[in-house]
Every structure is written in structure tokens, then in C-alpha cells.
Design an enzyme around this catalytic site. Structure first.
Site, PDB file in Angstrom:
ATOM      1  N   CYS A   1      -8.055  -7.138 -12.292  1.00  0.00           N
ATOM      2  CA  CYS A   1      -8.477  -5.736 -12.267  1.00  0.00           C
ATOM      3  C   CYS A   1      -9.961  -5.606 -12.553  1.00  0.00           C
ATOM      4  CB  CYS A   1      -7.680  -4.944 -13.287  1.00  0.00           C
ATOM      5  SG  CYS A   1      -7.738  -5.659 -14.941  1.00  0.00           S
TER       6      CYS A   1
ATOM      7  N   GLU B   1      -3.192   1.457 -17.158  1.00  0.00           N
ATOM      8  CA  GLU B   1      -4.263   0.467 -16.951  1.00  0.00           C
ATOM      9  C   GLU B   1      -4.282   0.152 -15.466  1.00  0.00           C
ATOM     10  OE1 GLU B   1      -6.408  -0.701 -19.029  1.00  0.00           O
ATOM     11  OE2 GLU B   1      -5.561   0.116 -20.872  1.00  0.00           O
TER      12      GLU B   1
HETATM   13  P1  NAD Z   1       1.764  -2.359  -8.669  1.00  0.00           P
HETATM   14  O1  NAD Z   1       1.233  -0.999  -8.955  1.00  0.00           O
HETATM   15  O2  NAD Z   1       2.272  -2.626  -7.311  1.00  0.00           O
HETATM   16  O3  NAD Z   1       2.985  -2.706  -9.664  1.00  0.00           O
HETATM   17  C1  NAD Z   1       2.851  -2.715 -11.070  1.00  0.00           C
HETATM   18  C2  NAD Z   1       4.217  -2.567 -11.714  1.00  0.00           C
HETATM   19  O4  NAD Z   1       4.767  -1.296 -11.401  1.00  0.00           O
HETATM   20  C3  NAD Z   1       5.256  -3.579 -11.200  1.00  0.00           C
HETATM   21  O5  NAD Z   1       6.084  -3.978 -12.261  1.00  0.00           O
HETATM   22  C4  NAD Z   1       6.040  -2.780 -10.188  1.00  0.00           C
HETATM   23  O6  NAD Z   1       7.338  -3.263  -9.974  1.00  0.00           O
HETATM   24  C5  NAD Z   1       6.070  -1.417 -10.852  1.00  0.00           C
HETATM   25  N1  NAD Z   1       6.303  -0.295  -9.941  1.00  0.00           N
HETATM   26  C6  NAD Z   1       5.971  -0.196  -8.628  1.00  0.00           C
HETATM   27  N2  NAD Z   1       6.380   1.003  -8.129  1.00  0.00           N
HETATM   28  C7  NAD Z   1       6.970   1.678  -9.162  1.00  0.00           C
HETATM   29  C8  NAD Z   1       7.587   2.954  -9.295  1.00  0.00           C
HETATM   30  N3  NAD Z   1       7.688   3.801  -8.272  1.00  0.00           N
HETATM   31  N4  NAD Z   1       8.073   3.307 -10.499  1.00  0.00           N
HETATM   32  C9  NAD Z   1       7.974   2.481 -11.557  1.00  0.00           C
HETATM   33  N5  NAD Z   1       7.418   1.246 -11.491  1.00  0.00           N
HETATM   34  C10 NAD Z   1       6.917   0.855 -10.309  1.00  0.00           C
HETATM   35  O7  NAD Z   1       0.599  -3.369  -9.070  1.00  0.00           O
HETATM   36  P2  NAD Z   1       0.533  -4.948  -8.850  1.00  0.00           P
HETATM   37  O8  NAD Z   1       0.359  -5.241  -7.399  1.00  0.00           O
HETATM   38  O9  NAD Z   1       1.652  -5.608  -9.575  1.00  0.00           O
HETATM   39  O10 NAD Z   1      -0.812  -5.315  -9.626  1.00  0.00           O
HETATM   40  C11 NAD Z   1      -2.074  -5.238  -9.054  1.00  0.00           C
HETATM   41  C12 NAD Z   1      -2.790  -3.979  -9.485  1.00  0.00           C
HETATM   42  O11 NAD Z   1      -2.789  -3.889 -10.903  1.00  0.00           O
HETATM   43  C13 NAD Z   1      -4.248  -3.926  -9.082  1.00  0.00           C
HETATM   44  O12 NAD Z   1      -4.586  -2.636  -8.647  1.00  0.00           O
HETATM   45  C14 NAD Z   1      -4.988  -4.251 -10.365  1.00  0.00           C
HETATM   46  O13 NAD Z   1      -6.303  -3.784 -10.433  1.00  0.00           O
HETATM   47  C15 NAD Z   1      -4.109  -3.610 -11.376  1.00  0.00           C
HETATM   48  N6  NAD Z   1      -4.303  -4.214 -12.700  1.00  0.00           N
HETATM   49  C16 NAD Z   1      -4.877  -3.472 -13.681  1.00  0.00           C
HETATM   50  C17 NAD Z   1      -5.119  -4.047 -14.925  1.00  0.00           C
HETATM   51  C18 NAD Z   1      -5.754  -3.275 -16.052  1.00  0.00           C
HETATM   52  O14 NAD Z   1      -5.552  -3.661 -17.199  1.00  0.00           O
HETATM   53  N7  NAD Z   1      -6.515  -2.216 -15.800  1.00  0.00           N
HETATM   54  C19 NAD Z   1      -4.777  -5.376 -15.144  1.00  0.00           C
HETATM   55  C20 NAD Z   1      -4.189  -6.098 -14.105  1.00  0.00           C
HETATM   56  C21 NAD Z   1      -3.939  -5.503 -12.894  1.00  0.00           C
END
Ligand code: NAD
Length: 493
Positions: free
Chosen positions: A284, A250
Site C-alpha cells: 500500500c 486502511e
Molecule cells: P480487497 O479490498 O480486494 O480485499 C481486502 C479484504 O476485504 C479481503 O479479505 C476481502 O476478502 C475482503 N472483502 C472484499 N469484498 C468485501 C465485501 N464486499 N465485504 C466484506 N469484505 C470484503 O484488497 P486486496 O486486494 O486484498 O489488497 C490490496 C489492497 O489493499 C490495495 O489497494 C492496497 O493498497 C491495500 N492495502 C492497504 C494497506 C494499508 O495499511 N493502508 C495495507 C495493505 C494493503
């Protein structure tokens, strides 16, 4: 200040390394909690506990009806603790208490819905085309699931992922965002209290490249369900492929909110404001591109500015606040950078465009609601996700042009259409490449409605009945009812 522990195998425990990280209150800019910095060794413990619980523990022996009733009990506990959990999320991510409390009161529905679904997962007998053969398909849980969540709605994402996973019989290890982990650990206590057996629900907090990566790499994780940015999502997808894991993603968006001249203008103005400025744009599904028909553009933009500029910026805990802080310092800098980029690209800033200051604004990082006009589709501000209170306005003359501009991004999460012409609404819903289409509304989400993205916005759908299939394997069973010896053993039966 509260100090948290990991939740593994039904108990709160310290990390193997004994290290911690701080959780910062985005409104005050102060440390409010200490979180355990989980690493590979903690992931190892959690996954082993999950695997054991799933294969040998009581969850696998319970009837699906019993499992479902535990999830329904959990729903009641979440409802009883909604206020407390919402306040914790606000301390962690700085979003409005009104928003987080609204979510928290709604989240029990996910647990009831998937709890109710647990004993309705039926296999089926296939009227097989071969003689003397009885054939059926049955479901099995896919295995241990890693759930990686983003900071903007932590317990909502736990519900999206873990309610169907547990209902399907999978054990889960959740790695919440390092920017908002506390509510998931508080939630773990409720899960245990509801009767979810030790090992079925585990929480390892920590950083993405440490605990997160260790989960994605772990050979005993069968599936990774992820909510976050498309950059991280793509890296996880590639990494998970090495060990053939299932992946559900997502990801982000650059969703268009499209206003036609025949729309109810008051409703559309409110919908556009809600689409981009609710949650300070940190969602998002933010409607970050306003596509407005040129014949009403001037009047519409005037009304939009009027409503957006009346938004009250301040303490997210107060009910009268409309816009809270940006959650993290790096996100704050990113939003300011995009504002600079837009100005340099030639977009015209018609509202905001700088850090907010004044009464009610403390040590946190605030940005004024910002609107850019004269944006063109090739500008970065029209193509890239800002994840903040920044709206880009693009004009269009007719339906075909609206569709072309709307679909002209790598994303496809959601789209809003504002029109009173139902034939047009039906044409638009088909032409737009997005997982969710809202007509004369925006930001509506339900446990019953599939949610997810096309293109770079992700893979798979959460919510609704079908979402549970992601967590199930289908096993095809063939039983011969023949007493005779089969014919030529060298050909396919
Ligand atoms: P992010 O991608 O930085 O992190 C998301 C999660 O992934 C966190 O728990 C983080 O610790 C983990 N993570 C980061 N690097 C990783 C790796 N190498 N391996 C495994 N896990 C890892 O995102 P964020 O800043 O927390 O959230 C914002 C983003 O999320 C925005 O792009 C937003 O659009 C998206 N988002 C999408 C939805 C949806 O349902 N489509 C909902 C909310 C947010």
C-alpha cells in the site's frame, strides 16, 4: 496438500456448507492448500462464540495484567514459529521469504507492546464543575470486532488489528484475504496455545462478498477494521453505516517519493528502488510516483535504471531473489493493463514494460520492473493505484511545484522526501497531505508509530498507543453525593 478448517470457539471446525476453495502458490501456479469456504452460517457461529466469550468468558473476568501476559506469551510463540509462518505466507502470496521472515520476526513486538499496554488503560476522575457530584470516565471494550485483512502481509495486519483489540478486551473474528488465508489459521493454533480463551479469537476464511459481507452486516459486530482497496473500503463503510458500526479503514495509495537536487543521490536511488520494487510493488505504501527535480533528472534516472535493472527476478523462497511473482492472476492482468494504458497515454517506457521470462521463472506470473518517464499528473498512471512493479516519473522545478504534484491525487497514505536541507524537509513535511512522511528514508514501519491514511487512503490510525482507543468505549459516570432533594426537575442539572 494441506487441508485447513475454520477456527471457531477455540476449535478447528468444518464449514456448515462443507465447501472449500484452493490456495494457489503464485510462484509455481499450482494448488498447495485447500481452505474452508466460510459463509453466513459460519459467521453466525463465530460471532455468537465471540459475543459469548467476551461477555461471559474468562477474558472479561481476568485482570488486565493477566490478559496482557497472555499476549506477551503469544509473542514468544510467534517468534518460535517465525520461519514456518513466513514460509506459509510465501506459498500463499508469493512475496519474498526475506521480506515475510523479516515481518514475522518483527510481529512479536506488536503483541508485546499491546500486551504491555493492557493494564495501563486507566480511566480518570473529572474535576466536575457541579457541586455535590463525583464524576469519572472509564473504558470498556467496544464489542466484537470484525478484522478484514488484505493478502500482502496477512499476519502483520492481524497484529495491527487484533493485538490492540484483544488488549482492550474485545473478541475478534478475522476474515483473511481469500488469496492468503493459511497463515492466519496456523496463527489461531498459537493463540489458543498461548492461552487466549475459546471464542476470543476466531478465523472464518472465505470470499469477501460471502463471509466478509456477512460479518459487516452482522448486528452483533460492533466494529469493522479493514485493510484493502479503497473501492472495497468505501463499500464496507457504506454497508457498516446501516447498522451504525464503527469503522477503521486502511486503504490504498499513490505515494510520491520526492527527490531534490541537494539529496544524497545514492541513498535516494536506493530509496526509490526500495519504495516501488520491494514486495514487487504489492504494498500500500509503494512509492509509485517518483518526483525528481529537473536539474538532476537525467543523471538520477540513469542511475535508477542501472539499479532497477540489476534486480534478480525469480523464486521468492531464495535469499538472492529481489522480485517475486504477482500474487493473483487478476492482479497480474491489472498490472499489464496499466502498462498498456500508460503507453497509450503517451508515457515513455524506459525500463521493462512486459511479462518477465527466463531462468528461475516458473509457472507463476512475473512482470519486469517497469519505469515510465514523461508522466504527467493527469495521466491515469499518475493517479491510480497499480499495486505492481511500475514506477511513474514526473519532473518538477521547485519546491512549490513538487508539493502541488505530490498532493494532486485522491490518496494520502505516505510520502518520501529526499533532501539534505533540513529547513526544506520541515516545510515539506507540513505541506504534504499524507499520514506518514519519510525524510531520507522510505518504508519504515513500527508498532510504536501511528500508521494510516488521509483522503481516500483511509480512516483512523493503527499502531502506537492511541490505536487502542479505537477499540474502547468511554463511559461517563456521574454520582451525586448530595443528601438534599434536587430543585426544579424540569431543567437540566
Ligand atoms: P480487497 O479490498 O480486494 O480485499 C481486502 C479484504 O476485504 C479481503 O479479505 C476481502 O476478502 C475482503 N472483502 C472484499 N469484498 C468485501 C465485501 N464486499 N465485504 C466484506 N469484505 C470484503 O484488497 P486486496 O486486494 O486484498 O489488497 C490490496 C489492497 O489493499 C490495495 O489497494 C492496497 O493498497 C491495500 N492495502 C492497504 C494497506 C494499508 O495499511 N493502508 C495495507 C495493505 C494493503
Amino acid at each position: 496438500m494441506k487441508t485447513y478448517q475454520l477456527f471457531i470457539d477455540g476449535a478447528f471446525v468444518d464449514t456448515v456448507s462443507g465447501s472449500w476453495f484452493d490456495s494457489i502458490d503464485p510462484y509455481r501456479g499450482t494448488i498447495w492448500a485447500k481452505l474452508p469456504r466460510g459463509g453466513e452460517a459460519d459467521v453466525e457461529r463465530a460471532v455468537a462464540a465471540a459475543k459469548r466469550a467476551m461477555t461471559e468468558g474468562p477474558w472479561s473476568r481476568m485482570s488486565a495484567t493477566e490478559r496482557g501476559s497472555i499476549l506477551v506469551r503469544l509473542a514468544g510463540l510467534i517468534a518460535d514459529n517465525a520461519e514456518r509462518l513466513a514460509q506459509i505466507e510465501v506459498r500463499d502470496n508469493g512475496k519474498l521469504l526475506t521480506e515475510m521472515l523479516g515481518q514475522m520476526r518483527y510481529i512479536p513486538h506488536w503483541w508485546r507492546y499491546y500486551g504491555g499496554l493492557a493494564d495501563k488503560l486507566q480511566g480518570h476522575v473529572v474535576p466536575i464543575d457541579k457541586p455535590d457530584m463525583f464524576a469519572f470516565v472509564e473504558h470498556e471494550p467496544v464489542g466484537v470486532v470484525a478484522a478484514l485483512t488484505a493478502w500482502n502481509s496477512p499476519l502483520l495486519f492481524v497484529a495491527f488489528k487484533c493485538a490492540p483489540a484483544l488488549a482492550a478486551g474485545c473478541a475478534v473474528v478475522v476474515k483473511p484475504s481469500e488469496f492468503a488465508s493459511a497463515s492466519t489459521l496456523e496463527f489461531a493454533e498459537l493463540a489458543a496455545l498461548a492461552g487466549i480463551p475459546p471464542g476470543m479469537f476466531n478465523v472464518v476464511t472465505g470470499f469477501g462478498p460471502e463471509a466478509g459481507k456477512a460479518l459487516v452486516d452482522h448486528p452483533d459486530i460492533a466494529m469493522v477494521t479493514f485493510t484493502g482497496s479503497d473501492t472495497t473500503g468505501a463499500a464496507i463503510y457504506a454497508q457498516a453505516a446501516k447498522s451504525m458500526k464503527r469503522v477503521a479503514l486502511e486503504l490504498g495509495g499513490k505515494s510520491p517519493n520526492i527527490v531534490f537536487a541537494d539529496a544524497d543521490i545514492d541513498a535516494a536511488v536506493a530509496g526509490v528502488v526500495s519504495g516501488i520494487f520491494a514486495a514487487t510493488g504489492q504494498t500500500c505504501i509503494a512509492g509509485s510516483r517518483l518526483l525528481v527535480q529537473n536539474s538532476i533528472r537525467n543523471d538520477f534516472v540513469e542511475r535508477l535504471i542501472e539499479m532497477a535493472s540489476s534486480a534478480r527476478i525469480g523464486d521468492p523462497m531464495l535469499p538472492q531473489t529481489n522480485i517475486g511473482p504477482i500474487t493473483t492472476p487478476s492482479q497480474y492482468q491489472k498490472v499489464l493493463d496499466y502498462i498498456d494504458i500508460a503507453k497509450r497515454e503517451g508515457a515513455r517506457c524506459i525500463l521493462g514494460g512486459k511479462p518477465a521470462s527466463g531462468k528461475g521463472i516458473s509457472g507463476g506470473q512475473f512482470i519486469e520492473p517497469t519505469i515510465f518517464d514523461d508522466v504527467t499528473s493527469r495521466m491515469r498512471i499518475a493517479q491510480e493505484e497499480v499495486f505492481g512493479p511500475v514506477l511513474s516519473i514526473l519532473g518538477f522545478d521547485d519546491e512549490a511545484e513538487a508539493v502541488r504534484i505530490a498532493n494532486d491525487t485522491i490518496y494520502g497514505l505516505a510520502a518520501g522526501v529526499w533532501t539534505n536541507d533540513m529547513k526544506r524537509a520541515l516545510r515539506m513535511r507540513k505541506a504534504l497531505r499524507a499520514g506518514t512522511i519519510w525524510v531520507n528514508t522510505y518504508r519504515a514501519v513500527s508498532f510504536m508509530m501511528p500508521f494510516g491514511g488521509m483522503k481516500h487512503s483511509g480512516l483512523g490510525r493503527e499502531n502506537g498507543i492511541e490505536a487502542i482507543n479505537d477499540f474502547l468505549e468511554r463511559k461517563s459516570v456521574w454520582i451525586s453525593t448530595s443528601d438534599s432533594i434536587p430543585g426544579n426537575p424540569f431543567v437540566m442539572r
